[in-house]
Design an enzyme around this catalytic site. Sequence first.
Site, PDB file in Angstrom:
ATOM      1  N   ASP A 183     -30.962   3.238  45.500  1.00 32.88           N
ATOM      2  CA  ASP A 183     -31.969   2.945  44.486  1.00 32.88           C
ATOM      3  C   ASP A 183     -32.736   4.199  44.092  1.00 32.88           C
ATOM      4  OD1 ASP A 183     -32.859   0.149  43.456  1.00 32.88           O
ATOM      5  OD2 ASP A 183     -32.114  -0.249  45.466  1.00 32.88           O
ATOM      6  N   ASP A 220     -34.246   1.082  39.383  1.00 30.71           N
ATOM      7  CA  ASP A 220     -35.053  -0.123  39.531  1.00 30.71           C
ATOM      8  C   ASP A 220     -36.019  -0.289  38.367  1.00 30.71           C
ATOM      9  OD1 ASP A 220     -36.190  -2.330  41.304  1.00 30.71           O
ATOM     10  OD2 ASP A 220     -37.965  -1.078  40.999  1.00 30.71           O
ATOM     11  N   GLU A 269     -31.420  -1.660  36.094  1.00 31.82           N
ATOM     12  CA  GLU A 269     -31.949  -3.011  36.234  1.00 31.82           C
ATOM     13  C   GLU A 269     -32.866  -3.265  35.039  1.00 31.82           C
ATOM     14  OE1 GLU A 269     -34.504  -5.845  39.286  1.00 31.82           O
ATOM     15  OE2 GLU A 269     -35.100  -3.780  38.947  1.00 31.82           O
ATOM     16  N   HIS A 271     -31.433  -9.583  46.377  1.00 33.46           N
ATOM     17  CA  HIS A 271     -32.596  -9.628  47.258  1.00 33.46           C
ATOM     18  C   HIS A 271     -33.829 -10.216  46.584  1.00 33.46           C
ATOM     19  CE1 HIS A 271     -33.025  -6.056  44.836  1.00 33.46           C
ATOM     20  NE2 HIS A 271     -34.286  -5.953  45.194  1.00 33.46           N
ATOM     21  N   ASP A 272     -33.792 -10.398  45.270  1.00 37.03           N
ATOM     22  CA  ASP A 272     -34.935 -10.946  44.537  1.00 37.03           C
ATOM     23  C   ASP A 272     -34.722 -12.385  44.091  1.00 37.03           C
ATOM     24  OD1 ASP A 272     -36.565  -8.705  44.636  1.00 37.03           O
ATOM     25  OD2 ASP A 272     -35.788  -7.861  42.779  1.00 37.03           O
TER      26      ASP A 272
END
Length: 536
Positions: free
Chosen positions: A103, A205, A269, A331-332
């Site tokens: 990331d 991100d 993202e 993960h979100d």
Amino acid sequence: MEQEKADKPWWRGAVIYQIYPRSYQDSNGDGIGDLPGITGRLDHIASLGVDGIWISPFFTSAMKDFGYDVSDYCDVDPIFGSLNDFDRLLEVAHGLGLKVVIDQVMSHTSDEHAWFAESRTDRTNAKADWYVWRDARPDGTPPNNWQAVFGGAAWTWDARRQQYYMHNFLREQPQLNLHNPDVQDALLAASRFWLERGVDGFRLDAINFSMFDPTFKDNPAWEIGKRTITRPFDLQHHVNNQSHADIPLYLQRVRALTDAFGAIFTVAEVAGPDPLPEMKAFTKGERRLSSAYNFDFLYASSLTPGRVRRAQSNWTGPVEEGWPSWAFSNHDAPRCVSRWYDGAYRSRFAQMTNALLLCLRGNPILYQGEELGLPQAEVPFECLQDPEAIANWPLTLGRDGARTPMPWTLNDHEGGFTTGSPWLPMGQGHLEAAVDVQNADAGSVLNFTRRLLEVRKASNALTAGDISFEEVNAPLLAFWRSCEGERLLCVFNLGPSPQSRPACMREGADVLLASGWSQGNMPGPVPEYSVWIGRA
């Protein structure tokens, strides 16, 4: 649509396995996963047949948002290990043929970052304009109506500067001023640090939050309608606090840097109610990012043929228009098996969704535990760690239920994840789906996913080909993947009951893979929650 070239870069069509490091493997008994733990489990990842891994943030952090609040871009947080541990992970991964993507959090830092500590001292220091500072309105209220994603105003008062600073997320995540070329230079220098260590790519991100309207106009209101409202952020159109037209120009600088290191994968993202125009702007041509991370499925409450067709139809042009990356879970977002299904055929449903993800045109991103078909965990309030979940409980599921520890063994303490107390509890039913259990079961989701990845890797049509849809009745979904003379038919029954076999499924076809069928045999109806992949 143009065919893919034989000399395509490694990342186009690659399958990436996402690792959330806190929850993958703990090597020292503190209950938190770490880099040596990941290194010790790379054999499992290589056995899947994926092309690379993406590791969520492991940088030095105050951990208010579990690593997405970076306080040092060029070091490893002690809870995850050291730079030497990262170098060892990189060496082992590359030795196994796995690329490593990490990331980059470029829209904000931690309020404990040295840059912010200097910026907040006064209005004339060297980094005074590295963050977003504004005077209060005459009545003392924040500079405008912008709201933060996690709740409340996107502004916090700072007594040192006698000004408000902006934050799109937590107050501990102050917004960087990417309109400032010096900030861009510093972020690119941090990326260079990791490129020189040998990383193969970056996920950027929340990159659409990286620039804002410098005139600080209010966001317009968004009528409630039939939407579910859980926070003030949901009551605005976010046209001024994010998504500035200059973001693609900065991404050209990112691409120029990465191109100097070869075929580096860069994926954006981009979240929001209408992300497609930005995704295409961020990836168009050869001077911007490799790909964009698609949200068409991540928060969808159901899986339908129409949703799949609409999502794919947005990316059916030539390669120059951009290249998508797809994820069903991360993960979100709550795990897709629980969002889309509740019944007795969970393993079969998981096999079907993994097959669908791996048959789409683009880069599939498989989240840890999806190869096991793990359901979403229910984390009780007293065990929650996610600040968003705690703030909005019980109106949102939060993110902890998708972040529980990876189950490795059925009978070891905490599933073999840790010898201590895990930072989140093991998910319900996860031990029974542990890696060692599924390794021993030829019909498991894990072994099916391995076979599926073998089929994909051996097929130019699945990795790089065109896609075209057959006209079949829902809940059936059928499409062709084609490349340089190879043509594969992929058929899915997304519904709970058998369906009549469509005409495109001819008898005697070469069946490459099937789930839910008896040896993939035809004729007969298409079973519920099944997949069939055959060669025309």
